[in-house]
Motif scaffolding. Structure first.
Motif, PDB file in Angstrom:
ATOM      1  N   PHE A  66     108.409  77.405 -27.209  1.00  0.00           N
ATOM      2  CA  PHE A  66     108.941  76.469 -28.200  1.00  0.00           C
ATOM      3  C   PHE A  66     107.933  75.366 -28.535  1.00  0.00           C
ATOM      4  CE2 PHE A  66     113.072  78.264 -26.763  1.00  0.00           C
ATOM      5  CZ  PHE A  66     113.415  78.827 -27.986  1.00  0.00           C
ATOM      6  N   GLY A  67     107.107  74.996 -27.573  1.00  0.00           N
ATOM      7  CA  GLY A  67     106.033  74.044 -27.850  1.00  0.00           C
ATOM      8  C   GLY A  67     105.043  74.600 -28.861  1.00  0.00           C
ATOM      9  N   LEU A  68     104.665  75.860 -28.678  1.00  0.00           N
ATOM     10  CA  LEU A  68     103.748  76.501 -29.626  1.00  0.00           C
ATOM     11  C   LEU A  68     104.402  76.654 -31.001  1.00  0.00           C
ATOM     12  CD1 LEU A  68     102.200  79.195 -27.269  1.00  0.00           C
ATOM     13  CD2 LEU A  68     101.090  77.111 -28.122  1.00  0.00           C
ATOM     14  N   ALA A  69     105.683  77.014 -31.018  1.00  0.00           N
ATOM     15  CA  ALA A  69     106.401  77.133 -32.294  1.00  0.00           C
ATOM     16  C   ALA A  69     106.467  75.775 -33.000  1.00  0.00           C
ATOM     17  CB  ALA A  69     107.804  77.689 -32.059  1.00  0.00           C
ATOM     18  N   THR A  70     106.660  74.719 -32.231  1.00  0.00           N
ATOM     19  CA  THR A  70     106.713  73.371 -32.809  1.00  0.00           C
ATOM     20  C   THR A  70     105.350  72.978 -33.371  1.00  0.00           C
ATOM     21  OG1 THR A  70     108.490  72.792 -31.291  1.00  0.00           O
ATOM     22  CG2 THR A  70     107.359  70.965 -32.352  1.00  0.00           C
ATOM     23  N   PHE A  71     104.269  73.418 -32.719  1.00  0.00           N
ATOM     24  CA  PHE A  71     102.933  73.184 -33.273  1.00  0.00           C
ATOM     25  C   PHE A  71     102.780  73.867 -34.631  1.00  0.00           C
ATOM     26  CE2 PHE A  71     100.456  71.914 -29.334  1.00  0.00           C
ATOM     27  CZ  PHE A  71     100.034  70.728 -29.879  1.00  0.00           C
ATOM     28  N   VAL A  72     103.315  75.054 -34.769  1.00  0.00           N
ATOM     29  CA  VAL A  72     103.233  75.761 -36.056  1.00  0.00           C
ATOM     30  C   VAL A  72     103.959  74.949 -37.133  1.00  0.00           C
ATOM     31  CG1 VAL A  72     103.943  77.846 -37.302  1.00  0.00           C
ATOM     32  CG2 VAL A  72     102.917  78.038 -35.026  1.00  0.00           C
ATOM     33  N   ILE A  73     105.137  74.437 -36.802  1.00  0.00           N
ATOM     34  CA  ILE A  73     105.888  73.601 -37.746  1.00  0.00           C
ATOM     35  C   ILE A  73     105.085  72.349 -38.090  1.00  0.00           C
ATOM     36  CG2 ILE A  73     107.963  72.164 -38.009  1.00  0.00           C
ATOM     37  CD1 ILE A  73     109.372  74.323 -36.208  1.00  0.00           C
ATOM     38  N   SER A  74     104.484  71.735 -37.077  1.00  0.00           N
ATOM     39  CA  SER A  74     103.676  70.536 -37.294  1.00  0.00           C
ATOM     40  C   SER A  74     102.488  70.829 -38.208  1.00  0.00           C
ATOM     41  CB  SER A  74     103.185  69.995 -35.944  1.00  0.00           C
ATOM     42  OG  SER A  74     102.410  68.839 -36.127  1.00  0.00           O
TER      43      SER A  74
END
Length: 146
Positions: A53-61
């Motif tokens: 989820f941290g990596l997915a949040t980076f994609v959103i960022s």
């Protein structure tokens, strides 16, 4: 100034991603870390829920950041990302008990003051009348044609 909320969203999602990655790496099982096969170890780490989820949040960022870059000058938008350090430092102190000493606090103050100064001096691309954006190569081509 109308893109500040988007810039702050980018900053906050960046900081949230960092915090999730930290939580994920702190909660890895010893079996994952002892895995001798590096490829399997990497897969196990990436698919650990907090890390994933941290990596997915980076994609959103990053998607948010790309939107911002299409609307404002890079020299205006990019310094705001330093505010992610401020959010991470304060939240890491609260959530993980990390040290937040005098030097870090002084650094945070300097970052905040610098970001305010940049925000006052910058101008979004869309706020400029008839702004043209040429690269050095197109500027030279335009000059050669005239």
């Amino acid at each position: 100034m109308k893109y500040i909320p988007f810039i702050l969203f980018t900053v906050l999602t960046n900081a949230a991603a960092q915090l999730m990655l930290k939580q994920g790496m702190m909660t890895l099982s010893p079996a994952v870390m002892a895995q001798p096969n590096m490829a399997l170890k990497a897969i196990l780490i990436v698919f650990q829920p907090w890390v994933f989820f941290g990596l997915a949040t980076f994609v959103i960022s990053m998607a948010s950041h790309m939107f911002v870059l299409s609307k404002v000058d890079l020299s205006f938008a990019y310094p705001f990302l330093s505010l992610a350090y401020v959010a991470v430092a304060v939240l890491a102190w609260q959530l993980f008990g990390e040290d937040l000493g005098a030097y870090k606090i002084a650094g945070i103050v300097f970052i905040c003051v610098g970001t305010v100064l940049i925000a006052q001096s910058g101008s979004p691309l869309s706020d400029r009348p008839h702004a043209t954006h040429s690269t050095p190569a197109t500027a030279m081509t335009d000059k050669a044609q005239s």
